[in-house]
Design an enzyme around this catalytic site. Sequence first.
Site, short mmCIF file in Angstrom:
data_model
loop_
_atom_site.label_atom_id
_atom_site.label_comp_id
_atom_site.label_asym_id
_atom_site.label_seq_id
_atom_site.Cartn_x
_atom_site.Cartn_y
_atom_site.Cartn_z
N TYR A 1 0.80 -1.43 0.17
CA TYR A 1 -0.07 -0.12 -0.06
C TYR A 1 0.80 1.27 0.06
CZ TYR A 1 1.03 -0.41 4.83
OH TYR A 1 1.75 -0.76 6.21
N ASP B 1 -2.90 1.87 10.46
CA ASP B 1 -1.69 1.20 10.81
C ASP B 1 -0.59 1.14 9.68
OD1 ASP B 1 0.07 -0.49 12.37
OD2 ASP B 1 -0.92 -2.18 11.94
N ILE B 2 -0.06 2.38 9.52
CA ILE B 2 0.87 2.42 8.40
C ILE B 2 2.30 2.19 8.77
CG2 ILE B 2 1.52 3.86 6.66
CD1 ILE B 2 -1.42 3.01 6.61
N GLU B 3 2.72 1.09 8.22
CA GLU B 3 4.05 0.72 8.76
C GLU B 3 5.33 0.50 7.49
OE1 GLU B 3 4.22 -2.32 11.72
OE2 GLU B 3 2.17 -2.15 12.13
N GLY B 4 4.65 1.14 6.05
CA GLY B 4 5.61 1.02 5.12
C GLY B 4 5.16 1.89 3.90
#
Length: 298
Positions: free
Chosen positions: A110, A150-153
Amino acid sequence: MASKPARPLAFFCSMVLLLIVSVDAGGIAIYWGQNGNEGTLAETCATGNYDFVNIAFLATFGNGQTPMINLAGHCDPYSNGCTGLSSDIKSCQEKGIKVILSIGGGAGSYYLSSDEDARQVATYLWNNFLGGKSTSRPLGDAILDGIDFDIEGGTNQHWDDLARYLSGYSKLGKKVYLTAAPQCPFPDAWVGGALKTGLFDYVWVQFYNNPPCQYSSGNIGNLQDAWKQWSTDIPATKILLGLPAAPAAAGSGFIPVADLTSKVLPAIKGSAKYGGVMLWSKYYDDQTGYSSSIKNDV
């Protein structure tokens, strides 16, 4: 006769006590969806332990990709097999539990390529999970309470745009809650900019897998310093302490129940923005009973 005034006084004192307790009272948020052995969504809500359930994850979206939800062993979205969750979602909401779709995760595909891309993703989320209309709603006709970032990339671009577009839909009726799960190093590398918009209701900060700002056997200083920064500098309604529900749920950062209830929570509950505890995840909570052990102290 002289003892009669004690009654209203006792009532007054109990009301003051109730007020103090309710001001301090926090809730527990749980992530559900990434392990088929963690029980159903309806069973999760029936425990009575949780105030928020984050359905994890919509792991593919943005940059022209066909959005795809991934609920591990729970159901198969490719065959439209997750629409049955609608009745579970409604049963949770009838109990006063907010059910939120978490987008992103640690292993998704994403990113947002532009403001227009953010607008299109917001439209998709509104029509397929929130109050809009679509012929292909992955979770059926239930209207979720909001979206969790929950953005981790990917990149750190345009998450503020997405937050603004989603927030705009609140004007059409039911409020769209916005939540986020940043890492505890401040500011968060991915959604730090988006959190400055002031549009987020609940921010459950991941105080794990980040040794510089998490609790370590008896040392509360790093966590406490990070908590103060998050609760002071982020214009969110409430900040929650994000923790692993079991040692195996994260690489580091697990806090034993006794340490949490006797040391950590007393140190942060005085904050006006204290909102409770977030746990990863329902599967690990089942293994340890962590939420049951802490809920009266949260």
